[in-house]
Design a protein around this motif. Structure first.
Motif, short mmCIF file in Angstrom:
data_model
loop_
_atom_site.label_atom_id
_atom_site.label_comp_id
_atom_site.label_asym_id
_atom_site.label_seq_id
_atom_site.Cartn_x
_atom_site.Cartn_y
_atom_site.Cartn_z
N GLY A 179 44.90 35.96 40.53
CA GLY A 179 44.16 37.21 40.71
C GLY A 179 42.79 37.15 40.06
N TYR A 183 39.04 37.19 41.92
CA TYR A 183 38.03 38.19 41.54
C TYR A 183 36.72 37.53 41.11
CZ TYR A 183 35.69 41.80 38.82
OH TYR A 183 34.77 42.67 38.31
N THR A 191 44.39 41.93 49.50
CA THR A 191 44.93 42.34 48.20
C THR A 191 45.99 43.41 48.40
OG1 THR A 191 43.27 44.07 47.91
CG2 THR A 191 42.71 41.86 47.09
N ARG A 315 43.82 45.22 43.19
CA ARG A 315 43.03 44.00 43.35
C ARG A 315 43.87 42.73 43.30
NH1 ARG A 315 37.55 45.01 39.68
NH2 ARG A 315 36.77 46.84 40.84
N ILE A 316 45.15 42.87 43.00
CA ILE A 316 46.01 41.68 42.95
C ILE A 316 46.10 41.08 44.35
CG2 ILE A 316 48.36 40.85 42.56
CD1 ILE A 316 48.68 43.00 40.46
N PRO A 317 45.78 39.80 44.51
CA PRO A 317 45.86 39.19 45.85
C PRO A 317 47.30 39.08 46.33
CG PRO A 317 45.33 37.53 44.20
CD PRO A 317 45.28 38.86 43.49
#
Length: 481
Positions: A179, A183, A191, A315-317
């Motif tokens: 992650g 970013y 995400t 935002r975590i892929p």
């Protein structure tokens, strides 16, 4: 309350919470529900079962196996009827535990357990393939290569990090590391926020807005029973698996009561129904979670994500979470079941394969029921084949039969075929000291044998019956000699 186990439980709970997020969102979407309903259900069910359940270290939440069951109900009748179904399903689970029926899980043969584990492992893996799509179309070109590369990187970290250190859960390092890389490098990959926005408030108490009458009960009862059956089966089988992994013993009845209560609370606070989740349980256990704190941390973090941390969590892929779940699928699959194919009876191999396939293509309840039926029929067939008789002529000219085996509905024909009333002497003795009578079919077979000898004008004497057999004969109105 030692620092080392507490630290392990907290880190394991944090890792598990990340794994819970996409699963619960996806299952809510499958059921045509607001994703927040899945997350509220995960928070409530995970926290309450961790606190009060009978299996520390096991993780429960809004499970996909239960989401599939209620899709038709939501489409036809709406969300409020679903919440009522969750309430009724929770009551059924609660009653199941209070009646101490959790011990019925012992009736599930080991081949069925292996098929259950293998089937769910395949389902976990297949579910991740949906993240390789953009709408209904498969990813291609650069997006596909990037997604595949990030998934491979995540899996490599999970597999290789334990060789360097076991101080932190490898899945947690993989999720956060990938992650952070996405970013910082500004990589254009999907995400968690692309699945759904998870920002929300506290769940609020409200009874389902439905007419409380028999017509409503007629609508929701079939779904509630099926939901409870699927939830209890998956929970009890996951509890057995957790017992094997941790080499400790859980309490199935207590877990059923806690699960039922958790579903009731989830229903009145606007959450989905749920049960044990084998994938998240494996993540928790492999990350070092052994105590109740790990489940509590996972559940509470879900709520914190909703209330305060949604901008960061979104935002975590997805690639990082998909990679972790692929590893979980590999770790869940009972590879030992493939190595014993040539070493166990063919009937057991067929049960494993049947339960695996049925789990993948239908649902868990159907698969386990079919597996138990197949195993039971196989057991009955084998027991029926083991009945035999030794016979010899006594000094006085009578004939003595020594019976061995179990007499029940499947073995009555082999039992009767052991005798020859037409050619036997006038006096025949049946020694039953090594014969076990199981059901009314056994009594009926003994009566039939007596009638055949009487019709031939001969006398059959039966002795060495067990007390249980004598009682069964007495209730059936039979004579002993």
């Amino acid at each position: 309350m030692k620092p080392k186990p507490l630290r392990a439980d907290v880190l394991a709970g944090l890792t598990t919470s990340f794994a819970l997020l996409p699963e619960c969102i996806a299952f809510a979407l499958v059921a045509h529900l607001n994703p927040l309903m899945g997350l509220y259900g995960a928070f409530i069910i995970c926290t309450l079962t961790a606190l009060f359940g009978g299996r520390p270290g096991m993780v429960s939440g809004a499970a996909g196996s239960m989401a599939v069951v209620i899709v038709a109900l939501v489409v036809q009748h709406g969300v409020q009827y679903l919440l009522a179904t969750v309430l009724l399903g929770g009551l059924i689970m609660l009653a199941f535990g209070l009646l101490k029926l959790g011990k019925l899980v012992r009736m599930v043969p080991h081949p069925v357990m292996l098929g259950f584990v293998n089937g769910l492992a395949i389902i976990i893996a297949l579910a991740q393939l949906e993240h390789f799509k953009n709408g209904d179309a498969w990813l291609s070109g650069a997006p596909l290569y990037l997604m595949t590369g990030l998934v491979a990187l995540t899996m490599a970290i999970v597999y290789l990090l334990p060789r360097l250190t076991r101080a932190v859960p490898p899945a947690l390092v993989a999720i956060l590391g990938v992650g952070l890389a996405v970013y910082l490098l500004g990589l254009p990959t999907r995400t968690l926020g692309d699945m759904a926005h998870i920002a929300g408030g506290l769940p609020t108490f409200a009874l389902p807005d439905i007419p409380w009458n028999l017509h409503t009960l007629h609508i929701i009862a079939p779904y509630a029973i099926l939901m409870a059956l699927v939830g209890l089966l998956e929970t009890l089988l996951t509890l057995n698996l957790t017992d094997e992994i941790t080499e400790s013993r859980g309490y199935p009845d207590r877990e059923c009561v806690a699960l039922g209560a958790a579903n009731i609370v989830s229903g009145v606070f606007g959450g989905m129904g749920g049960c044990a989740m084998i994938g998240q349980t494996v993540i928790n256990l492999s990350s070092g979670g052994r105590g109740r704190l790990s489940g509590v941390v996972a559940g509470v973090l879900i709520l914190l994500f909703i209330l305060f941390l949604s901008p960061l969590i979104e935002r975590i892929p997805l690639a990082a979470l998909v990679g972790v779940m692929f590893v979980v699928s590999q770790q869940t699959f009972a590879w030992a079941s493939l190595r014993v194919v040539n070493k166990v009876p063919l009937n057991d191999v067929l049960v494993i394969i049947a339960v695996t396939v049925i789990t993948v293509f239908t649902d868990l309840a159907t698969a386990v029921l079919c597996g138990i039926i197949i195993a039971a029929l196989n057991f009955a067939w084998q027991q029926a084949r083991e009945l035999y008789a030794d016979a010899h002529i006594e000094a006085d000219g009578s004939k003595l039969y020594h019976l061995h085996g179990t007499l029940f509905f499947a073995s009555t024909a082999p039992f009767l075929n052991q005798f020859d009333p037409a050619n036997d002497p006038a006096h025949v003795t049946l020694d039953c000291r090594h014969l076990r009578f199981v059901d009314y079919s056994a009594i009926a077979a003994l009566k039939t044998l007596r009638e055949r000898y009487a019709k031939a004008g001969k006398h059959l004497h039966v002795f060495h019956l067990s007390e249980r057999c004598k009682q069964m004969l007495k209730r059936a109105g039979g004579e002993l000699a």
